[in-house]
Design an enzyme around this catalytic site. Structure first.
Site, mmCIF file in Angstrom:
data_model
loop_
_atom_site.group_PDB
_atom_site.id
_atom_site.type_symbol
_atom_site.label_atom_id
_atom_site.label_comp_id
_atom_site.label_asym_id
_atom_site.label_seq_id
_atom_site.Cartn_x
_atom_site.Cartn_y
_atom_site.Cartn_z
ATOM 1 N N ALA A 1 0.961 -1.235 0.117
ATOM 2 C CA ALA A 1 0.026 -0.043 0.249
ATOM 3 C C ALA A 1 1.027 1.229 0.132
ATOM 4 O O ALA A 1 0.533 2.190 -0.827
ATOM 5 C CB ALA A 1 -1.086 -0.130 1.216
ATOM 6 N N GLY A 2 1.978 1.262 0.972
ATOM 7 C CA GLY A 2 2.710 2.277 0.831
ATOM 8 C C GLY A 2 3.524 2.879 -0.508
ATOM 9 O O GLY A 2 3.628 3.748 -0.734
ATOM 10 N N ASP A 3 3.938 1.613 -0.822
ATOM 11 C CA ASP A 3 4.595 1.825 -2.093
ATOM 12 C C ASP A 3 3.875 2.341 -3.151
ATOM 13 O O ASP A 3 4.367 2.968 -4.022
ATOM 14 C CB ASP A 3 5.456 0.208 -2.578
ATOM 15 C CG ASP A 3 6.509 -0.032 -1.521
ATOM 16 O OD1 ASP A 3 6.972 0.930 -0.505
ATOM 17 O OD2 ASP A 3 6.549 -1.190 -1.349
#
Length: 299
Positions: free
Chosen positions: A249-251
């Site tokens: 998700a963060g990437d």
């Protein structure tokens, strides 16, 4: 844009919950998929509309060949992707529980061979970029060299300080245009526990005070807190979705955000686009397999 960072083969097991120390659990699924924060962010940016080059290192093994072919299949320039003569390709051991939370152990392998000299050899490539993206899964001196080159070349620099085991040296912050930690990383860097968006506001202010031009703290299902240059700061809620796997998700957020910046979008629009991309990614399993195409993102 150029991504300077890690490439790992992810070994992913799904289990009812994360194991306790010394405990053995029965899992119910296993997959081997391309990953690494650098690779994930490069793939995300490419799928979400950017022209991307990857600067990193894989091993001369089957995993390295798979990772290289995967990047090339996304039309990512791999001219600056080296191959180690001795170290194996990096791996990440990932457990995902039925609540979609994960625990990850990384073995750096060939990622440890990315050095300041590696960055210097490819400065001509960095000079062609609009945006340079870094993380902390490669050696710190190489990351600093890439950020310093970006500042010297007057490029937009993004640092995703993951994983953050300790505070960053003070001389890093003036090199960073966009510092994008999650809540755990922001807590480590700022020395402030984060449980609420107001905590994120205080951490972001502390990190801005250190010299980062803009700070965006990602808060998972609570969205992001963005403290931008010249602004008062704002909590931006995440789209509501049913999460299956939060691994990339963060990437995905960072790749989408960087891609939009490289396209010339306003920062607020880039944040919103990254949030929509990340919200779609968490509804799918895997790291790179979960990352959406630009055509899938709603306007």
């Amino acid at each position: 844009m150029v991504v300077v960072g890690s490439l790992n083969m992810d070994l992913v097991a799904r289990a009812p919950r994360l194991p306790k120390p010394g405990e053995t659990l029965a899992g119910h699924a296993f997959a081997q998929v391309p990953g690494g924060k650098g690779g994930n962010q490069a793939v995300a940016a490419a799928r979400l509309g950017a022209r991307v080059a990857m600067l990193g290192c894989v091993g001369g093994d089957a995993n390295g060949a798979i990772l290289r072919r995967g990047l090339e299949a996304e039309s990512i320039d791999c001219a600056a992707l080296g191959t180690s003569a001795s170290a194996p390709t990096g791996v990440a051991l990932i457990i995902v529980d039925d609540a979609s939370q994960n625990a990850i152990v990384i073995v750096a392998g060939s990622n440890a061979e990315v050095t300041p000299e590696t960055v210097a050899r490819h400065e001509a490539l960095l000079a062609t970029a609009d945006v340079i993206v870094c993380q902390l899964e490669t050696p710190p001196d190489a990351v600093r060299a890439a950020l310093a080159a970006g500042r010297r070349l007057r490029k937009t620099t993004i640092l995703n300080p993951a994983p953050a085991a300790s505070a960053l040296p003070d001389d890093w912050f003036p090199l960073i245009d966009y510092l994008i930690p999650n809540e755990l990383e922001a807590a480590t860097l700022a020395g402030i526990g984060i449980a609420t968006p107001d905590d994120a506001r205080r951490a972001a202010a502390a990190l801005r005070q250190k010299g980062a031009r803009n700070v965006i703290v990602t808060l998972g299902s609570q969205g992001v807190y963005a403290l931008l240059e010249g602004g008062e700061g704002e909590h931006l809620r995440a789209p509501a979705v049913k999460a299956i796997d939060t691994t990339a998700a963060g990437d995905t957020f960072i790749g989408g955000f960087a891609a939009e910046l490289a396209r010339g979008s306003a920062v607020s629009a880039a944040i919103a686009f990254g949030q929509r991309a990340a919200a779609l990614a968490v509804t799918r399993e895997g790291a790179q397999p979960s990352i959406p195409q630009r055509s899938e993102i709603s306007a």
